[in-house]
Design a protein around this motif. Structure first.
Motif, PDB file in Angstrom:
ATOM      1  N   TYR A   1       0.692  -1.201  -0.054  1.00 40.59           N
ATOM      2  CA  TYR A   1      -0.061   0.134   0.041  1.00 40.59           C
ATOM      3  C   TYR A   1       1.034   1.196  -0.077  1.00 40.59           C
ATOM      4  N   PHE A   2       0.879   2.017  -1.084  1.00 38.19           N
ATOM      5  CA  PHE A   2       1.597   3.387  -1.315  1.00 38.19           C
ATOM      6  C   PHE A   2       0.588   4.332  -0.723  1.00 38.19           C
ATOM      7  N   ALA A   3       1.014   5.332   0.113  1.00 42.42           N
ATOM      8  CA  ALA A   3       0.240   6.547   0.542  1.00 42.42           C
ATOM      9  C   ALA A   3       1.034   7.720   0.062  1.00 42.42           C
ATOM     10  N   GLY A   4       0.237   8.812  -0.456  1.00 39.95           N
ATOM     11  CA  GLY A   4       0.814   9.963  -0.783  1.00 39.95           C
ATOM     12  C   GLY A   4      -0.084  11.105  -0.807  1.00 39.95           C
ATOM     13  N   SER A   5       0.125  12.348  -0.626  1.00 38.00           N
ATOM     14  CA  SER A   5      -0.894  13.341  -0.403  1.00 38.00           C
ATOM     15  C   SER A   5      -1.661  13.602  -1.687  1.00 38.00           C
ATOM     16  N   ILE A   6      -2.854  13.823  -1.713  1.00 36.43           N
ATOM     17  CA  ILE A   6      -3.826  13.933  -2.897  1.00 36.43           C
ATOM     18  C   ILE A   6      -4.541  15.731  -2.589  1.00 36.43           C
ATOM     19  N   ARG A   7      -5.353  15.620  -1.481  1.00 39.41           N
ATOM     20  CA  ARG A   7      -5.869  16.784  -1.218  1.00 39.41           C
ATOM     21  C   ARG A   7      -4.876  17.802  -0.462  1.00 39.41           C
TER      22      ARG A   7
ATOM     23  N   ARG B   1     -12.765   1.723   0.412  1.00 39.11           N
ATOM     24  CA  ARG B   1     -11.867   1.145  -0.514  1.00 39.11           C
ATOM     25  C   ARG B   1     -10.479   1.174  -0.153  1.00 39.11           C
ATOM     26  N   ASP B   2     -10.209   2.432   0.096  1.00 41.48           N
ATOM     27  CA  ASP B   2      -8.648   2.450   0.443  1.00 41.48           C
ATOM     28  C   ASP B   2      -8.357   1.746   1.860  1.00 41.48           C
ATOM     29  N   LEU B   3      -9.292   1.979   2.858  1.00 38.04           N
ATOM     30  CA  LEU B   3      -8.924   1.391   4.198  1.00 38.04           C
ATOM     31  C   LEU B   3      -8.996  -0.132   3.963  1.00 38.04           C
ATOM     32  N   ASN B   4      -9.713  -0.906   3.168  1.00 40.10           N
ATOM     33  CA  ASN B   4      -9.790  -2.061   2.705  1.00 40.10           C
ATOM     34  C   ASN B   4      -8.548  -2.533   2.227  1.00 40.10           C
ATOM     35  N   TRP B   5      -8.261  -1.672   1.314  1.00 44.10           N
ATOM     36  CA  TRP B   5      -6.939  -2.027   0.608  1.00 44.10           C
ATOM     37  C   TRP B   5      -5.622  -2.046   1.722  1.00 44.10           C
ATOM     38  N   LEU B   6      -5.662  -1.173   2.380  1.00 42.08           N
ATOM     39  CA  LEU B   6      -4.762  -0.992   3.498  1.00 42.08           C
ATOM     40  C   LEU B   6      -4.554  -2.210   4.510  1.00 42.08           C
ATOM     41  N   ARG B   7      -6.033  -2.508   4.661  1.00 44.98           N
ATOM     42  CA  ARG B   7      -6.071  -3.622   5.644  1.00 44.98           C
ATOM     43  C   ARG B   7      -5.488  -4.949   5.150  1.00 44.98           C
ATOM     44  N   SER B   8      -5.861  -5.091   3.891  1.00 50.70           N
ATOM     45  CA  SER B   8      -5.406  -6.336   3.235  1.00 50.70           C
ATOM     46  C   SER B   8      -3.890  -6.484   2.805  1.00 50.70           C
ATOM     47  N   SER B   9      -3.079  -5.194   2.940  1.00 48.20           N
ATOM     48  CA  SER B   9      -1.857  -4.923   2.462  1.00 48.20           C
ATOM     49  C   SER B   9      -0.611  -5.818   3.329  1.00 48.20           C
TER      50      SER B   9
ATOM     51  N   TRP C   1      -3.178  -1.418  13.319  1.00 46.40           N
ATOM     52  CA  TRP C   1      -3.438  -2.893  12.792  1.00 46.40           C
ATOM     53  C   TRP C   1      -2.209  -3.605  12.934  1.00 46.40           C
ATOM     54  N   GLY C   2      -1.132  -3.246  13.462  1.00 49.66           N
ATOM     55  CA  GLY C   2       0.099  -3.731  13.554  1.00 49.66           C
ATOM     56  C   GLY C   2       0.897  -4.047  12.336  1.00 49.66           C
TER      57      GLY C   2
END
Ligand code: 6K6
Length: 140
Positions: A5-11, A59-67, A91-92
């Motif tokens: 999961y890659f996170a970066g600024s949007i707004r 959707r994003d939290l589900n992706w994050l949880r599954s990563s 979530w550790g």
């Protein structure tokens, strides 16, 4: 294949979108990047995807949880990225935050001081690549 999961600024601002794109290209060599759109330079802060905010959030939290691993580029402060980091820590998950001080913003103490995240200062793409390799080697 490892899910990243890659996170970066949007707004929070798209000034570093080119860097996100380069980091995502590197990450694709190590696994499946669930959030490739973050590096898409046509994704603008004020005009996003056709989904509404609730759908994007879920959707994003589900992706994050599954990563298997979460990597955030945190040089551009973003509420959404901070929120995602907090969930990943709860979530550790293993979390790597890449921070380039040359972008001119000081990193929030809530990230710099979080024992649940590994913060790596980088200046070049090569530095970031090494940090991601070390980190992913440990999450496998
Ligand atoms: C895009 C452009 C304008 O609005 C959007 C909404 N689209 C989003 N699509 C996908 N992920 C998003 C979106 N908005 C926020 N996120 C998630 O939050 C991403 O996973 C990013 O890591 C993070 C960015 O948060 P903000 O607060 O900078 O938007």
């Amino acid at each position: 294949m490892m899910k990243i999961y890659f996170a970066g600024s949007i707004r929070g601002g798209r000034g570093d979108a080119r860097i996100y794109g380069a980091l995502i290209e590197l990450l694709k060599g190590y696994g499946e990047v669930l959030t490739e759109h973050i590096g898409n330079r046509s994704l603008k802060a004020n005009r996003g995807e056709a989904l509404d905010s609730r759908d994007i959030h879920d959707r994003d939290l589900n992706w994050l949880r599954s990563s298997d691993a979460a990597i955030a580029e945190v040089s551009m402060p973003s509420l959404g990225v901070g929120y995602e980091i907090a969930h990943a820590v709860q979530w550790g998950k293993d979390v790597l935050c890449l921070y380039n001080p040359a972008r001119g913003k000081k990193l929030s103490a809530m990230i710099a001081g979080s024992p649940g995240v590994q913060v790596c200062e980088y200046r070049t793409l090569d530095d970031a690549k090494r940090a991601m390799e070390d980190f992913l080697g440990k999450s496998e």
